[in-house]
Design an enzyme around this catalytic site. Structure first.
Site, PDB file in Angstrom:
ATOM      1  N   ASN A   9       0.910  -1.191  -0.027  1.00 10.40           N
ATOM      2  CA  ASN A   9      -0.009  -0.192  -0.066  1.00 10.40           C
ATOM      3  C   ASN A   9       0.943   1.361  -0.062  1.00 10.40           C
ATOM      4  OD1 ASN A   9      -1.749   2.195   0.528  1.00 10.40           O
ATOM      5  ND2 ASN A   9      -2.304   1.407   2.497  1.00 10.40           N
ATOM      6  N   LYS A  11       0.172   4.208  -0.320  1.00  8.22           N
ATOM      7  CA  LYS A  11      -0.449   5.421   0.364  1.00  8.22           C
ATOM      8  C   LYS A  11      -0.390   6.764  -0.632  1.00  8.22           C
ATOM      9  CE  LYS A  11      -0.205   2.959   4.699  1.00  8.22           C
ATOM     10  NZ  LYS A  11      -0.371   3.248   6.310  1.00  8.22           N
ATOM     11  N   HIS A  96      -9.158   0.978   4.887  1.00  5.38           N
ATOM     12  CA  HIS A  96      -8.163   1.308   5.716  1.00  5.38           C
ATOM     13  C   HIS A  96      -8.325   2.294   6.675  1.00  5.38           C
ATOM     14  CE1 HIS A  96      -3.882   2.651   6.711  1.00  5.38           C
ATOM     15  NE2 HIS A  96      -3.708   1.524   5.919  1.00  5.38           N
ATOM     16  N   GLU A  98      -6.893   4.768   8.020  1.00  5.65           N
ATOM     17  CA  GLU A  98      -6.635   6.171   7.482  1.00  5.65           C
ATOM     18  C   GLU A  98      -7.778   6.643   6.913  1.00  5.65           C
ATOM     19  OE1 GLU A  98      -2.897   5.335   5.521  1.00  5.65           O
ATOM     20  OE2 GLU A  98      -1.807   5.023   7.316  1.00  5.65           O
ATOM     21  N   GLU A 168      -5.128  -5.214  10.408  1.00  2.88           N
ATOM     22  CA  GLU A 168      -4.308  -3.965  10.835  1.00  2.88           C
ATOM     23  C   GLU A 168      -4.358  -3.183  11.958  1.00  2.88           C
ATOM     24  OE1 GLU A 168      -2.174  -2.830   6.544  1.00  2.88           O
ATOM     25  OE2 GLU A 168      -3.782  -1.279   7.233  1.00  2.88           O
ATOM     26  N   GLY A 174       2.759   2.758  11.028  1.00  3.85           N
ATOM     27  CA  GLY A 174       3.662   3.528  10.776  1.00  3.85           C
ATOM     28  C   GLY A 174       4.499   3.785  12.001  1.00  3.85           C
ATOM     29  N   SER A 214       4.077  -1.835  10.321  1.00  4.31           N
ATOM     30  CA  SER A 214       5.171  -1.986  10.651  1.00  4.31           C
ATOM     31  C   SER A 214       5.673  -3.226  10.352  1.00  4.31           C
ATOM     32  CB  SER A 214       5.533  -1.722  12.180  1.00  4.31           C
ATOM     33  OG  SER A 214       5.359  -0.305  12.290  1.00  4.31           O
TER      34      SER A 214
HETATM   35  P1  13P Z   1       3.305   0.496   7.742  1.00  2.00           P
HETATM   36  O1  13P Z   1       3.761  -0.837   7.076  1.00  2.00           O
HETATM   37  O2  13P Z   1       4.010   1.567   7.088  1.00  2.00           O
HETATM   38  O3  13P Z   1       3.188   0.431   9.148  1.00  2.00           O
HETATM   39  O4  13P Z   1       1.813   0.529   7.043  1.00  2.00           O
HETATM   40  C1  13P Z   1       0.868  -0.341   7.073  1.00  2.00           C
HETATM   41  C2  13P Z   1      -0.213  -0.134   6.385  1.00  2.00           C
HETATM   42  O5  13P Z   1      -1.123   0.968   6.802  1.00  2.00           O
HETATM   43  C3  13P Z   1      -0.629  -0.886   5.251  1.00  2.00           C
HETATM   44  O6  13P Z   1      -1.759  -0.584   4.659  1.00  2.00           O
END
Ligand code: 13P
Length: 252
Positions: A9, A11, A96, A98, A168, A174, A214
């Protein structure tokens, strides 16, 4: 047998030329590896058509990061399922954390998005996961159960067999704070049990459940070796071909 999957992803990262360079590198690097998983990239919308052209010539698969819950119409700035279908996109992340947090998406909207994707033959990658407070209050199982029920469990079992689930935990995204392999396994087994109760053993055994948060080349192996962890949804570490391919090479 269910599929191992590693999905990146991206983003809101990269420009067109950076994206093309990265995809080109991933395609070259994956040619040299005998991967035991399907590899998917989910770049930002303006790069999807270019990515889709690469996918046509390689084993790489492409997914979008979101769609609107309406099929078409006056929704300025939005992207629809038929648009993705028209450029041969095979997957789409929905739900997601976010998007749930910053764009206030509800499970009801996500259920509509899932319906549209499936109508157009696109496989949803449905994200679930609790925030830190919910884990500390020991309500994380209830939270994930409700997300599954409200977002996914209206589907019939044929439809559901095209869905990928991504667990997740929001506190791990992150932050560099990965869930332990035991914490991931515990939740993945719980999600599979929910699917078993709703759709039966065959469907529960077939659905891929990915871990996200992560995940990196150093911890992927211990996470992916868990019985119910079928791969990962990777954020930061999917932005470099070396790291992404190292993660994708972490299946025993
Ligand atoms: P990170 O791997 O940067 O923690 O992000 C995970 C994520 O949100 C994948 O959709």
């Amino acid at each position: 047998m269910r599929k191992n999957i590693v999905a990146g992803n991206w983003k809101m990262n990269k420009t067109f030329s950076d994206a093309e360079e990265l995809i080109d590198q991933i395609v070259v690097d994956m040619e040299n590896k005998d991967l035991k998983c399907e590899l998917i990239i989910c770049p930002p919308a303006p790069f999807l058509e270019m990515a889709s052209d690469y996918a046509e010539e390689s084993r790489l698969k492409v997914g979008a990061q979101n769609i609107n819950e309406h099929e078409s119409g006056a929704y300025t700035g939005e992207i629809s399922a038929p648009m993705l279908d028209s450029i041969d996109i095979e997957y789409c992340i929905i739900g997601h954390s976010e998007r749930r947090k910053y764009f206030h998406e509800t499970d009801e909207q996500l259920a509509q998005k899932a319906n549209l994707l499936l109508d157009y033959g696109i496989k949803p990658i449905f994200c679930v996961g609790e925030v830190l407070e919910e884990r500390e209050n020991n309500t994380h199982f209830d939270v994930v159960k409700k997300q599954m029920e409200d977002g996914m469990f209206h589907l019939n079992s044929d439809e559901f067999s095209n869905v990928i689930i991504a667990y997740e935990p929001v506190w791990a995204i992150g932050t560099g704070k990965t869930a332990s392999p035991e914490q991931a396994q515990e939740m993945h087994a719980y999600i599979r049990k929910l699917i078993l109760e709703k759709y039966g053993k065959e469907t529960a055994e077939e659905v891929s459940i990915l871990y996200g948060g992560s995940c990196n080349p150093g911890n992927a192996k211990s996470l992916f070796s868990q019985e119910d962890v079928d791969g990962g949804l990777i954020g930061g570490a999917s932005l470099k071909s070396d790291d992404f391919l190292a993660i994708a090479s972490s299946f025993e």
